[in-house]
Write a protein that holds these residues in place. Structure first.
Motif, mmCIF file in Angstrom:
data_model
loop_
_atom_site.group_PDB
_atom_site.id
_atom_site.type_symbol
_atom_site.label_atom_id
_atom_site.label_comp_id
_atom_site.label_asym_id
_atom_site.label_seq_id
_atom_site.Cartn_x
_atom_site.Cartn_y
_atom_site.Cartn_z
ATOM 1 N N ASP A 1 0.826 -1.218 0.000
ATOM 2 C CA ASP A 1 0.000 0.000 0.000
ATOM 3 C C ASP A 1 0.856 1.263 0.000
ATOM 4 O O ASP A 1 0.469 2.276 -0.592
ATOM 5 C CB ASP A 1 -0.926 0.012 1.228
ATOM 6 N N LEU A 2 2.007 1.215 0.645
ATOM 7 C CA LEU A 2 2.885 2.382 0.681
ATOM 8 C C LEU A 2 3.370 2.747 -0.722
ATOM 9 O O LEU A 2 3.473 3.928 -1.070
ATOM 10 C CB LEU A 2 4.078 2.094 1.601
ATOM 11 N N TRP A 3 3.656 1.739 -1.533
ATOM 12 C CA TRP A 3 4.088 1.946 -2.917
ATOM 13 C C TRP A 3 2.996 2.633 -3.732
ATOM 14 O O TRP A 3 3.242 3.626 -4.411
ATOM 15 C CB TRP A 3 4.443 0.586 -3.527
ATOM 16 N N TYR A 4 1.769 2.112 -3.625
ATOM 17 C CA TYR A 4 0.652 2.710 -4.370
ATOM 18 C C TYR A 4 0.346 4.119 -3.882
ATOM 19 O O TYR A 4 0.029 5.011 -4.674
ATOM 20 C CB TYR A 4 -0.597 1.828 -4.255
ATOM 21 N N GLU A 5 0.451 4.338 -2.593
ATOM 22 C CA GLU A 5 0.202 5.669 -2.043
ATOM 23 C C GLU A 5 1.227 6.668 -2.576
ATOM 24 O O GLU A 5 0.876 7.786 -2.979
ATOM 25 C CB GLU A 5 0.263 5.620 -0.520
ATOM 26 N N ALA A 6 2.499 6.268 -2.601
ATOM 27 C CA ALA A 6 3.548 7.172 -3.077
ATOM 28 C C ALA A 6 3.358 7.532 -4.549
ATOM 29 O O ALA A 6 3.537 8.688 -4.955
ATOM 30 C CB ALA A 6 4.915 6.538 -2.858
ATOM 31 N N LEU A 7 2.986 6.550 -5.363
ATOM 32 C CA LEU A 7 2.872 6.782 -6.799
ATOM 33 C C LEU A 7 1.550 7.426 -7.204
ATOM 34 O O LEU A 7 1.510 8.219 -8.150
ATOM 35 C CB LEU A 7 3.039 5.460 -7.557
ATOM 36 N N ASN A 8 0.488 7.083 -6.501
ATOM 37 C CA ASN A 8 -0.840 7.513 -6.944
ATOM 38 C C ASN A 8 -1.419 8.691 -6.188
ATOM 39 O O ASN A 8 -2.225 9.447 -6.734
ATOM 40 C CB ASN A 8 -1.830 6.339 -6.837
ATOM 41 N N GLU A 9 -1.011 8.881 -4.937
ATOM 42 C CA GLU A 9 -1.696 9.860 -4.098
ATOM 43 C C GLU A 9 -0.863 11.081 -3.744
ATOM 44 O O GLU A 9 -1.396 12.061 -3.230
ATOM 45 C CB GLU A 9 -2.190 9.172 -2.817
ATOM 46 N N THR A 10 0.435 11.029 -3.978
ATOM 47 C CA THR A 10 1.244 12.212 -3.695
ATOM 48 C C THR A 10 1.034 13.260 -4.781
ATOM 49 O O THR A 10 0.741 12.933 -5.929
ATOM 50 C CB THR A 10 2.738 11.847 -3.601
ATOM 51 N N PRO A 11 1.166 14.541 -4.444
ATOM 52 C CA PRO A 11 0.943 15.605 -5.428
ATOM 53 C C PRO A 11 1.894 15.497 -6.607
ATOM 54 O O PRO A 11 3.041 15.068 -6.461
ATOM 55 C CB PRO A 11 1.225 16.886 -4.622
ATOM 56 N N GLY A 12 1.374 15.864 -7.779
ATOM 57 C CA GLY A 12 2.214 15.933 -8.963
ATOM 58 C C GLY A 12 2.044 14.809 -9.960
ATOM 59 O O GLY A 12 2.657 14.840 -11.027
ATOM 60 N N ARG A 13 1.221 13.822 -9.633
ATOM 61 C CA ARG A 13 1.007 12.747 -10.601
ATOM 62 C C ARG A 13 0.301 13.292 -11.837
ATOM 63 O O ARG A 13 -0.646 14.063 -11.730
ATOM 64 C CB ARG A 13 0.164 11.631 -9.993
ATOM 65 N N VAL A 14 0.744 12.872 -13.002
ATOM 66 C CA VAL A 14 0.111 13.226 -14.263
ATOM 67 C C VAL A 14 -0.447 11.951 -14.880
ATOM 68 O O VAL A 14 0.242 10.933 -14.948
ATOM 69 C CB VAL A 14 1.105 13.904 -15.227
ATOM 70 N N GLY A 15 -1.697 11.996 -15.337
ATOM 71 C CA GLY A 15 -2.294 10.823 -15.956
ATOM 72 C C GLY A 15 -2.915 9.884 -14.950
ATOM 73 O O GLY A 15 -2.977 10.165 -13.749
ATOM 74 N N PRO A 16 -3.342 8.718 -15.429
ATOM 75 C CA PRO A 16 -4.050 7.778 -14.548
ATOM 76 C C PRO A 16 -3.132 7.149 -13.522
ATOM 77 O O PRO A 16 -1.911 7.105 -13.694
ATOM 78 C CB PRO A 16 -4.575 6.719 -15.533
ATOM 79 N N PRO A 17 -3.714 6.660 -12.426
ATOM 80 C CA PRO A 17 -2.912 5.953 -11.421
ATOM 81 C C PRO A 17 -2.474 4.591 -11.944
ATOM 82 O O PRO A 17 -3.016 4.077 -12.927
ATOM 83 C CB PRO A 17 -3.886 5.809 -10.247
#
Length: 302
Positions: free
Chosen positions: A135-151
């Protein structure tokens, strides 16, 4: 390093998604002796980082390699933090990128080592990496500010389905595979670029270490040689994985040992049908041409 007539690669695009923020290279201040370790992903990156660290530090044990050699274009932590940390490093820097050449700022004085691996072996390693992400991996990639595009979503249980998606959608769910390999292959003859292959490291690691050292202008002291070779072996790296793997393996169930996994090639041969193997090989030939496709499969090139 390069003659005035040499045409150097130019950055002409940005890659920004759940993993990437390629804009960090626009603000990075190169030093003349920087080393950039480039790969697609799951192609021997950590192994090559370990080798370079051992050459720079003369076979020293206990090096925090993952901390010393950050993945620059990973968008977490934010580039402002990462740039400051790298600027403070006083040792010879050895940095990691998963970008194709045309999304990277290219220095004529830095040394670039690109490690390739058969795409089918990449997928087998990648599926383990993705399937064991926590879950920590998904949180870092999908929920932190700055993601562009789909999770990025969890992978299918079936590795065949994962392979089909990856091949049919060019690197899904990560990033395109073929242009990563192709763009680095196109500059293989530049004097500050060294192609390395996972299979060749498996076949003759001491010989490849010496080739890398010569490229980096690093003189190996005979008294350090046995330690360097031992510390670059898979068994040693598996037992000390927490120092080699990002965040000590905190992003994966089972920790750093899960990230290191098996380091094997050819596992796909017992799973993929003849038709799927042929489809991959035809795709490699179409995307890369015969010489590069052969190198990617075997590590052999003229």
């Amino acid at each position: 390093m390069t003659s005035p007539a040499t045409i150097l690669p130019q950055k002409n695009r940005e890659l920004h998604n759940h993993h990437f923020d390629s804009t960090i290279w626009n603000d990075f201040k190169f030093r003349d002796d920087d080393i950039v370790i480039a790969t697609y992903a799951k192609s021997g990156t950590t192994w090559l980082q370990q080798i370079v660290s051992q050459l720079i530090f003369n076979g020293r044990e206990g090096l925090p390699v993952a901390e010393m050699s950050p993945w620059m274009d990973l968008r977490v932590p934010p580039k402002e933090i990462k740039l400051g940390e790298v600027e403070q490093q006083t040792h010879r820097r050895f940095l990691k990128t998963h970008l194709p050449v045309d999304a990277l700022v290219f220095s004529p004085k830095a040394k670039y080592i690109y490690i390739g691996r058969d795409g089918r072996d990449v997928v087998w390693s990648l599926h383990n990496h993705h399937a064991n992400a926590n879950d920590l991996w998904y949180e870092a990639l999908n929920e932190t500010p700055g993601r562009v595009g789909p999770p990025i979503a969890p992978p299918p249980d079936s590795i065949e389905q994962y392979f089909d998606d990856w091949l049919g959608r060019d690197g899904h769910p990560l990033w395109p595979f073929w242009d990563n390999v192709r763009t680095w292959w196109e500059i293989r003859d530049l004097p500050n670029v060294l192609p390395v292959h996972f299979a060749k490291l498996k076949e003759d690691m001491p010989g490849e270490i010496r080739r890398i050292a010569a490229f980096l202008d690093i003189r190996i002291e005979q008294a350090d040689w046995d330690a360097i070779v031992e510390h670059c072996g898979f068994d040693y790296m598996k037992t000390t994985a927490a120092s080699c793997v990002p965040l000590g393996g905190a992003f994966w169930e089972g920790g750093a040992g899960t990230f290191m996994h098996k380091g094997m090639n050819g596992r796909w041969r017992d799973t993929l049908s003849a038709e799927k193997i042929a489809a991959y090989e035809q795709k490699a030939l179409t995307e890369l041409g015969p010489e590069c496709a052969a190198w990617l499969a075997t590590g052999e090139w003229s």
